[in-house]
Design a protein around this motif. Structure first.
Motif, PDB file in Angstrom:
ATOM      1  N   ALA A   1      68.968 -56.001 -13.674  1.00 53.88           N
ATOM      2  CA  ALA A   1      68.523 -55.794 -11.730  1.00 53.88           C
ATOM      3  C   ALA A   1      70.064 -55.547 -11.575  1.00 53.88           C
ATOM      4  CB  ALA A   1      67.646 -56.069 -11.602  1.00 53.88           C
ATOM      5  N   GLY A   2      71.066 -56.549 -11.140  1.00 50.70           N
ATOM      6  CA  GLY A   2      72.224 -57.148 -10.567  1.00 50.70           C
ATOM      7  C   GLY A   2      72.379 -57.408 -11.346  1.00 50.70           C
ATOM      8  N   ASP A   3      73.928 -57.723 -11.023  1.00 53.22           N
ATOM      9  CA  ASP A   3      74.712 -58.939 -11.668  1.00 53.22           C
ATOM     10  C   ASP A   3      74.762 -59.989 -12.076  1.00 53.22           C
ATOM     11  OD1 ASP A   3      76.765 -56.375 -11.793  1.00 53.22           O
ATOM     12  OD2 ASP A   3      77.772 -56.707  -9.320  1.00 53.22           O
ATOM     13  N   GLY A   4      74.936 -60.852 -12.833  1.00 50.64           N
ATOM     14  CA  GLY A   4      74.300 -62.054 -13.001  1.00 50.64           C
ATOM     15  C   GLY A   4      75.006 -62.518 -14.260  1.00 50.64           C
TER      16      GLY A   4
ATOM     17  N   ILE B   1      60.600 -61.195  -9.922  1.00 48.07           N
ATOM     18  CA  ILE B   1      62.100 -61.571  -8.869  1.00 48.07           C
ATOM     19  C   ILE B   1      61.804 -62.552  -7.713  1.00 48.07           C
ATOM     20  CG2 ILE B   1      63.454 -60.669  -6.870  1.00 48.07           C
ATOM     21  CD1 ILE B   1      62.933 -58.220  -6.874  1.00 48.07           C
ATOM     22  N   TRP B   2      62.818 -63.921  -8.881  1.00 46.04           N
ATOM     23  CA  TRP B   2      62.463 -65.000  -7.857  1.00 46.04           C
ATOM     24  C   TRP B   2      63.126 -65.264  -6.424  1.00 46.04           C
ATOM     25  CZ3 TRP B   2      60.278 -69.043 -11.288  1.00 46.04           C
ATOM     26  CH2 TRP B   2      59.900 -68.734 -12.968  1.00 46.04           C
ATOM     27  N   GLN B   3      62.843 -65.738  -5.675  1.00 46.30           N
ATOM     28  CA  GLN B   3      63.428 -66.066  -4.774  1.00 46.30           C
ATOM     29  C   GLN B   3      64.262 -67.427  -4.561  1.00 46.30           C
ATOM     30  OE1 GLN B   3      62.984 -63.643  -0.950  1.00 46.30           O
ATOM     31  NE2 GLN B   3      65.319 -64.733  -0.565  1.00 46.30           N
ATOM     32  N   LYS B   4      64.895 -68.559  -4.277  1.00 48.83           N
ATOM     33  CA  LYS B   4      64.888 -69.656  -4.293  1.00 48.83           C
ATOM     34  C   LYS B   4      64.189 -70.396  -4.617  1.00 48.83           C
ATOM     35  CE  LYS B   4      67.554 -69.283  -0.179  1.00 48.83           C
ATOM     36  NZ  LYS B   4      67.444 -69.367   1.527  1.00 48.83           N
ATOM     37  N   GLY B   5      63.383 -69.822  -6.510  1.00 47.29           N
ATOM     38  CA  GLY B   5      62.355 -70.457  -7.638  1.00 47.29           C
ATOM     39  C   GLY B   5      61.336 -70.182  -7.030  1.00 47.29           C
ATOM     40  N   ARG B   6      61.050 -69.466  -6.512  1.00 44.05           N
ATOM     41  CA  ARG B   6      59.734 -68.610  -5.597  1.00 44.05           C
ATOM     42  C   ARG B   6      59.819 -66.973  -6.119  1.00 44.05           C
ATOM     43  NH1 ARG B   6      56.408 -67.376  -1.233  1.00 44.05           N
ATOM     44  NH2 ARG B   6      58.573 -66.691   0.063  1.00 44.05           N
ATOM     45  N   ARG B   7      58.435 -66.653  -6.884  1.00 44.78           N
ATOM     46  CA  ARG B   7      58.123 -65.085  -6.987  1.00 44.78           C
ATOM     47  C   ARG B   7      57.814 -64.577  -6.356  1.00 44.78           C
ATOM     48  NH1 ARG B   7      55.818 -67.818 -11.380  1.00 44.78           N
ATOM     49  NH2 ARG B   7      56.696 -67.561 -13.484  1.00 44.78           N
TER      50      ARG B   7
ATOM     51  N   ILE C   1      67.001 -63.384 -15.895  1.00 51.86           N
ATOM     52  CA  ILE C   1      68.768 -63.460 -14.769  1.00 51.86           C
ATOM     53  C   ILE C   1      68.933 -63.716 -13.883  1.00 51.86           C
ATOM     54  CG2 ILE C   1      70.635 -62.116 -14.596  1.00 51.86           C
ATOM     55  CD1 ILE C   1      69.370 -59.987 -16.795  1.00 51.86           C
ATOM     56  N   ARG C   2      70.133 -65.197 -13.398  1.00 49.59           N
ATOM     57  CA  ARG C   2      70.509 -65.361 -12.108  1.00 49.59           C
ATOM     58  C   ARG C   2      71.514 -65.073 -11.671  1.00 49.59           C
ATOM     59  NH1 ARG C   2      71.198 -70.479 -13.173  1.00 49.59           N
ATOM     60  NH2 ARG C   2      68.968 -71.700 -12.805  1.00 49.59           N
ATOM     61  N   HIS C   3      70.845 -64.175 -10.479  1.00 51.38           N
ATOM     62  CA  HIS C   3      71.594 -63.732  -9.390  1.00 51.38           C
ATOM     63  C   HIS C   3      72.390 -64.165  -8.409  1.00 51.38           C
ATOM     64  CE1 HIS C   3      70.325 -60.243 -11.897  1.00 51.38           C
ATOM     65  NE2 HIS C   3      68.777 -61.021 -11.481  1.00 51.38           N
ATOM     66  N   SER C   4      73.378 -63.725  -7.332  1.00 53.87           N
ATOM     67  CA  SER C   4      73.915 -65.135  -6.073  1.00 53.87           C
ATOM     68  C   SER C   4      72.849 -64.785  -5.283  1.00 53.87           C
ATOM     69  CB  SER C   4      75.556 -63.797  -5.978  1.00 53.87           C
ATOM     70  OG  SER C   4      74.571 -62.888  -5.668  1.00 53.87           O
ATOM     71  N   GLY C   5      72.882 -65.333  -4.163  1.00 52.48           N
ATOM     72  CA  GLY C   5      72.036 -66.234  -3.205  1.00 52.48           C
ATOM     73  C   GLY C   5      70.601 -66.148  -3.272  1.00 52.48           C
ATOM     74  N   GLY C   6      70.554 -66.846  -4.650  1.00 54.50           N
ATOM     75  CA  GLY C   6      69.506 -67.858  -4.706  1.00 54.50           C
ATOM     76  C   GLY C   6      68.284 -66.805  -5.586  1.00 54.50           C
ATOM     77  N   PHE C   7      69.123 -65.230  -6.105  1.00 53.45           N
ATOM     78  CA  PHE C   7      67.936 -64.403  -6.100  1.00 53.45           C
ATOM     79  C   PHE C   7      67.846 -64.798  -8.787  1.00 53.45           C
ATOM     80  CE2 PHE C   7      68.500 -63.073  -2.334  1.00 53.45           C
ATOM     81  CZ  PHE C   7      66.796 -62.784  -2.303  1.00 53.45           C
ATOM     82  N   GLU C   8      66.742 -64.535  -8.703  1.00 51.59           N
ATOM     83  CA  GLU C   8      66.608 -64.159 -10.053  1.00 51.59           C
ATOM     84  C   GLU C   8      65.873 -63.416 -10.274  1.00 51.59           C
ATOM     85  OE1 GLU C   8      67.125 -69.141 -11.853  1.00 51.59           O
ATOM     86  OE2 GLU C   8      64.501 -68.207 -11.326  1.00 51.59           O
TER      87      GLU C   8
ATOM     88  N   VAL D   1      66.048 -58.062  -0.051  1.00 55.17           N
ATOM     89  CA  VAL D   1      67.679 -57.977  -0.920  1.00 55.17           C
ATOM     90  C   VAL D   1      68.565 -57.337  -0.085  1.00 55.17           C
ATOM     91  CG1 VAL D   1      66.281 -58.262  -2.923  1.00 55.17           C
ATOM     92  CG2 VAL D   1      67.266 -56.043  -2.300  1.00 55.17           C
ATOM     93  N   PRO D   2      69.722 -58.470  -0.376  1.00 57.98           N
ATOM     94  CA  PRO D   2      70.732 -57.860   0.572  1.00 57.98           C
ATOM     95  C   PRO D   2      70.986 -57.071   0.186  1.00 57.98           C
ATOM     96  CG  PRO D   2      71.415 -60.467  -0.676  1.00 57.98           C
ATOM     97  CD  PRO D   2      70.094 -59.960  -0.978  1.00 57.98           C
ATOM     98  N   GLN D   3      72.202 -56.301   0.790  1.00 55.93           N
ATOM     99  CA  GLN D   3      72.414 -54.575   0.638  1.00 55.93           C
ATOM    100  C   GLN D   3      73.973 -54.501   0.275  1.00 55.93           C
ATOM    101  OE1 GLN D   3      70.189 -51.858   0.838  1.00 55.93           O
ATOM    102  NE2 GLN D   3      68.964 -53.714   0.892  1.00 55.93           N
ATOM    103  N   GLY D   4      74.709 -53.150  -0.168  1.00 56.73           N
ATOM    104  CA  GLY D   4      76.269 -53.324  -0.039  1.00 56.73           C
ATOM    105  C   GLY D   4      76.992 -53.256   0.252  1.00 56.73           C
TER     106      GLY D   4
END
Length: 449
Positions: free
Chosen positions: A319-322, A389-395, A339-346, A403-406
């Motif tokens: 779903a994203g770079d990671g 989608i996980w954000q800072k360890g929480r689904r 997959i772990r992404h930047s900004g605390g997202f998985e 989520v962040p934009q481009g």
């Protein structure tokens, strides 16, 4: 000297028959030749679409029959499994000797032995009047390349002549307007875009569009893409997707100063979002995030992701770079990738049939890269993808997750982008013409100069 008797008709080959024989030589039914070919000494005249149409019409509508035979008719044929080319020609109703001679003549231009089942060709056959006796082979036509074909045609003395013809190829930028019928993937493919272009289009829209909720039958969309086309209007290769629009979402292809090719919206903002909303092509959402009755356990339970119905083996994209932090078997999730992404997202992907070749823990992946394939492993009632989608360890709910934009273009790059956007917009307006269609034949095209 024998006297001329005006009561006795003379035998003449009429001009119409000559035109008919020339028409047979111009036939070309698409197929892909798998074997090598020998050089053909005959010249390579350029085919003119109007001439092709006129000659074919003359051959099968206006031509006079040979003595004792009806007018020739086109018979499409395909080589069957285990069948020789000679046998396939015989199935048109011609005698074995005639079929053998035709194949022997073709052997001077192609390998007539090592052919694949499914090879298509066209035979021009003249049936005897009264349907008594065997038919006569007037000609054969088959395509040897994207813009090349060879023809075998009977001359006035009864011999078979071999010719090679080559169409000119031009580059075009095509503006195609359509409406969704079935899936977006199927609809775009019917517009003439090849699988690569369609897949890229679906991936780009997956950043902004929920294919299950946002799209419905009848929704209009537009594509601008490059293609190579023959003089007779047949697409032989599809190139880059320059522009696409659907449900108010637009994106434009633009090459940045560093050489990277990316897609941006009308304001110069990178359409590539942080995470894909749909990490699998041509799928529909079958289960949402939240409380539901578990299909196997039989009681209400929190569903901590969303499910996409798709056939087993369908590619699953990152779903994203990671970085891959898990690629293993995990209880009821079956084969699982996280997959772990930047900004605390998985992001997590479950019930997979298998992992992509070489996928391992610690591997860096890019957005849109295939990481696994849909399956039904673990606690599953059928092939589907469970996506989390996980954000800072929480689904969190993948639908509507913030989520962040481009990135956004600026300075000279923005100016260059706006100039290119203006050209594409003008092209779309000019070629739209009002009515929209899903048929490639009715789509407008613009030749690239």
């Amino acid at each position: 000297m024998q006297e001329f008797d005006p009561r006795r008709p003379t035998f003449r080959l009429t001009p119409a028959l000559a035109i008919g024989l020339a028409g047979v030589a111009a036939l070309a039914v698409g197929w892909k030749l798998s074997a090598g070919q020998a050089a053909i000494p005959a010249p390579k005249p350029s085919l003119d679409p109007a001439a092709i149409s006129a000659l074919q019409h003359a051959a099968f509508i206006q031509s006079e029959a040979q003595p004792g035979f009806a007018r020739p008719q086109s018979v499409p044929l395909k080589v069957r499994p285990g069948e020789t080319l000679e046998s396939a020609v015989q199935r048109a109703g011609v005698p074995r000797d005639e079929a053998r001679k035709a194949v022997e003549t073709l052997a001077a231009a192609m390998d007539t032995v090592h052919i694949k089942a499914g090879m298509a060709f066209d035979a021009a056959i003249a049936k005897p009047r009264g349907e008594r006796g065997q038919a006569r082979l007037i000609g054969l036509s088959l395509r040897t390349g994207p813009a090349n074909s060879i023809t075998l045609s009977r001359t006035f003395d009864g011999a078979m002549r071999l010719r090679e013809m080559e169409e000119k190829i031009r580059d075009e930028q095509m503006v195609a307007h359509g409406q969704i019928s079935g899936s977006l993937y199927e609809s775009a493919a019917r517009m003439g875009a090849n699988p690569g272009v369609v897949s890229g289009m679906v991936k780009l829209f997956s950043h902004k569009v929920d294919f299950d909720r946002d799209l419905k039958a009848g929704d209009a969309f537009t594509m601008v893409f490059d293609r190579k086309v023959t003089e007779s209007g047949r697409t032989i290769e599809t190139g880059a997707l320059e522009y696409a629009a659907i449900k108010g979402v637009q994106f434009y292809r633009f090459e940045r100063a560093n050489g990277d090719v990316q897609y941006f919206d009308e304001n110069g903002k990178n359409i590539k979002g942080f995470l894909l909303r749909t990490p699998v092509d041509n799928a529909r959402m079958t289960s949402r995030f939240g409380m539901r009755r578990h299909p196997i356990l039989g009681y209400n339970r929190m569903h901590q992701g969303i499910d996409f119905g798709a056939g087993s083996g369908t590619p699953v994209f990152a779903a994203g770079d990671g970085v891959v932090v898990e690629a293993r078997r995990w209880g009821g999730y079956g084969n699982w990738v996280r997959i772990r992404h930047s900004g605390g997202f998985e992001t997590g992907y479950a019930h997979l049939s298998r992992f992509a070749k070489g996928l391992r823990k610690g591997q860096r992946v890019s957005q849109g890269q295939v990481v696994a394939y849909v399956g039904t492993t673990g606690a599953s009632t059928g092939p589907h993808l469970h996506y989390e989608i996980w954000q800072k360890g929480r689904r969190v709910n993948p639908v509507g997750a913030k989520v962040p934009q481009g990135t956004v273009l600026a300075g000279s790059e923005l100016a260059a982008f706006r100039a290119q956007k203006a050209r594409i917009d003008a092209l779309v307006r000019e070629q739209a013409g009002g009515a929209q269609t899903t048929e490639l034949a009715a789509a407008d095209t613009v030749t690239r100069r």
